[in-house]
Write an enzyme that holds these catalytic residues in place. Structure first.
Site, mmCIF file in Angstrom:
data_model
loop_
_atom_site.group_PDB
_atom_site.id
_atom_site.type_symbol
_atom_site.label_atom_id
_atom_site.label_comp_id
_atom_site.label_asym_id
_atom_site.label_seq_id
_atom_site.Cartn_x
_atom_site.Cartn_y
_atom_site.Cartn_z
ATOM 1 N N TYR A 72 19.115 45.035 33.922
ATOM 2 C CA TYR A 72 20.316 45.651 33.338
ATOM 3 C C TYR A 72 19.974 46.965 32.643
ATOM 4 O O TYR A 72 20.779 47.911 32.668
ATOM 5 C CB TYR A 72 21.049 44.660 32.415
ATOM 6 C CG TYR A 72 21.824 43.643 33.234
ATOM 7 C CD1 TYR A 72 23.123 43.907 33.649
ATOM 8 C CD2 TYR A 72 21.219 42.462 33.648
ATOM 9 C CE1 TYR A 72 23.822 43.012 34.447
ATOM 10 C CE2 TYR A 72 21.916 41.549 34.446
ATOM 11 C CZ TYR A 72 23.212 41.831 34.852
ATOM 12 O OH TYR A 72 23.897 40.957 35.656
ATOM 13 N N HIS A 124 35.480 42.581 34.473
ATOM 14 C CA HIS A 124 34.127 42.007 34.558
ATOM 15 C C HIS A 124 33.214 42.473 33.421
ATOM 16 O O HIS A 124 31.993 42.360 33.538
ATOM 17 C CB HIS A 124 33.493 42.327 35.925
ATOM 18 C CG HIS A 124 34.131 41.572 37.054
ATOM 19 N ND1 HIS A 124 33.946 41.878 38.378
ATOM 20 C CD2 HIS A 124 34.968 40.491 37.041
ATOM 21 C CE1 HIS A 124 34.635 41.032 39.135
ATOM 22 N NE2 HIS A 124 35.272 40.194 38.347
ATOM 23 N N CYS A 158 19.121 38.729 18.390
ATOM 24 C CA CYS A 158 20.326 38.774 17.554
ATOM 25 C C CYS A 158 19.936 38.612 16.080
ATOM 26 O O CYS A 158 19.234 37.649 15.728
ATOM 27 C CB CYS A 158 21.256 37.646 17.994
ATOM 28 S SG CYS A 158 22.643 37.364 16.867
HETATM 29 P P1 OAD Z 1 31.354 45.310 46.598
HETATM 30 O O1 OAD Z 1 29.962 45.833 46.540
HETATM 31 O O2 OAD Z 1 31.558 43.886 46.946
HETATM 32 O O3 OAD Z 1 32.189 46.180 47.623
HETATM 33 C C1 OAD Z 1 32.131 47.563 47.587
HETATM 34 C C2 OAD Z 1 33.209 48.082 48.499
HETATM 35 O O4 OAD Z 1 33.236 49.486 48.354
HETATM 36 C C3 OAD Z 1 32.972 47.783 49.978
HETATM 37 O O5 OAD Z 1 34.154 47.235 50.534
HETATM 38 C C4 OAD Z 1 32.665 49.159 50.585
HETATM 39 O O6 OAD Z 1 33.162 49.285 51.911
HETATM 40 C C5 OAD Z 1 33.402 50.074 49.632
HETATM 41 N N1 OAD Z 1 32.877 51.447 49.561
HETATM 42 C C6 OAD Z 1 31.607 51.878 49.736
HETATM 43 N N2 OAD Z 1 31.539 53.198 49.572
HETATM 44 C C7 OAD Z 1 32.788 53.631 49.252
HETATM 45 C C8 OAD Z 1 33.369 54.897 48.973
HETATM 46 N N3 OAD Z 1 32.641 56.003 48.968
HETATM 47 N N4 OAD Z 1 34.693 54.958 48.690
HETATM 48 C C9 OAD Z 1 35.456 53.821 48.701
HETATM 49 N N5 OAD Z 1 34.953 52.602 48.970
HETATM 50 C C10 OAD Z 1 33.648 52.491 49.243
HETATM 51 O O7 OAD Z 1 32.009 45.718 45.180
HETATM 52 P P2 OAD Z 1 33.174 45.005 44.378
HETATM 53 O O8 OAD Z 1 34.284 44.607 45.275
HETATM 54 O O9 OAD Z 1 33.467 45.869 43.226
HETATM 55 O O10 OAD Z 1 30.784 41.266 39.837
HETATM 56 O O11 OAD Z 1 32.431 43.690 43.869
HETATM 57 C C11 OAD Z 1 33.128 42.766 43.117
HETATM 58 C C12 OAD Z 1 32.204 42.130 42.129
HETATM 59 O O12 OAD Z 1 31.075 41.569 42.798
HETATM 60 C C13 OAD Z 1 31.565 43.115 41.128
HETATM 61 O O13 OAD Z 1 32.409 43.438 40.065
HETATM 62 C C14 OAD Z 1 30.380 42.354 40.676
HETATM 63 C C15 OAD Z 1 29.887 41.826 41.997
HETATM 64 O O14 OAD Z 1 29.103 40.689 41.973
HETATM 65 C C16 OAD Z 1 30.368 41.202 38.555
HETATM 66 O O15 OAD Z 1 29.662 42.040 38.044
HETATM 67 C C17 OAD Z 1 30.858 39.992 37.859
#
Ligand code: OAD
Length: 255
Positions: A72, A124, A158
């Site tokens: 992180y 998140h 902490c």
């Molecule tokens: P993902 O990594 O699952 O998906 C990313 C999406 O962004 C994909 O559908 C890509 O096609 C798209 N993408 C890539 N480049 C892009 C661009 N230049 N413009 C637009 N879209 C683009 O990410 P999230 O859906 O955000 O959870 O993931 C959901 C959650 O899964 C996150 O918040 C995280 C992760 O585990 C937590 O941190 C709890």
């Protein structure tokens, strides 16, 4: 931009009319062009390189807190060294032009805020914030950019209970903040235009928001270079990069 996309934009403009109430859901794709890795989709994506159970569960943190904390810290370093892109800026601008705009993000980075968006609903959590793993009290923590490259860094302690400090993000098997989730669902249910930008739509419950908006009568517009399940019910799918496309969408709808 291809003729096909221009044609789709014209259709959107004709259909959308006067936009009053916008709800936006962003995912990691919106920050991809700022150099922050996505979670899924490419070999550079975080879950292609790291085990989600090791890095994003309380069990993983209990097993190896120094490994998780160091990861992180490295992610905070990447974010600190990145800047908002045109998609973040377009959304901040859109909020000033729309009657009402609610910005919900799954992203834990602070690029929406740095682009000028206020009241962002981080469903998140926020990686720049920290809390105690044991007593959950908020903790002040500033990443040391020099050392945020090591494979293992022992987390701070902490001051109240002596427990380890952890990032203030939602890990798998943890619940979302109830208040934020209720704000997010209310915004999805009451908007007339729902923009879904850069999310794979794979992580529940956030992934349920676009369909909820659709069921309640909103027009759903997706911006994502890759097709996914949202394509099946969205009214418009723009298979475009967010940083390139969002300034054009802003102009089309609001200028
Ligand atoms: P993902 O990594 O699952 O998906 C990313 C999406 O962004 C994909 O559908 C890509 O096609 C798209 N993408 C890539 N480049 C892009 C661009 N230049 N413009 C637009 N879209 C683009 O990410 P999230 O859906 O955000 O959870 O993931 C959901 C959650 O899964 C996150 O918040 C995280 C992760 O585990 C937590 O941190 C709890």
């Amino acid at each position: 931009m291809s003729n096909e996309v221009i044609e789709l934009m014209t259709q959107l403009k004709n259909k959308v009319g006067q936009v009053k109430n916008v709800c936006v859901l962003t995912g990691s794709g919106v920050s991809a062009e700022s150099g922050i890795p996505t979670f899924r989709g490419t070999e550079k994506s975080l879950w292609s390189k790291h085990n989600v159970l090791d890095m994003a569960t309380s069990e993983g943190f209990r097993k190896d807190p120094s490994l998780v904390w160091a990861w992180y810290e490295w992610r905070r370093r990447v974010i600190r060294q990145s800047t908002p892109n045109a998609a973040h800026h377009s959304l901040a601008k859109m909020a000033t032009l729309a009657n009402k705009l609610t910005l919900i993000t799954q992203n834990v980075d602070d690029l929406h805020e740095r682009a000028g968006s206020d009241d962002v609903i981080h469903v998140h959590g926020e990686i720049m914030k920290s809390k105690c793993f044991v007593c959950h009290r908020d903790q002040a923590h500033e990443t040391d950019l020099e050392s945020a490259i090591y494979h293992r860094i022992e987390p701070p302690i902490c001051a109240h209970c002596g427990g380890y400090v952890r990032p203030k993000v939602v890990w798998f098997y943890e619940s979302l903040c109830e208040e934020k989730w209720s704000q997010a669902t209310k915004a999805a249910e009451t908007c007339d235009l729902f923009l879904c930008i850069g999310t794979s739509g794979e992580v529940m419950p956030a992934a349920s928001l676009p369909e909820l908006a659709k069921q309640k009568g909103a027009m759903v517009v997706q911006i994502n270079p890759e097709p996914n399940d949202i394509d099946d019910f969205a009214d418009f799918n723009f298979h475009q990069n967010a940083a390139e496309f969002m300034p054009r969408l802003l102009e089309l709808l609001f200028v």
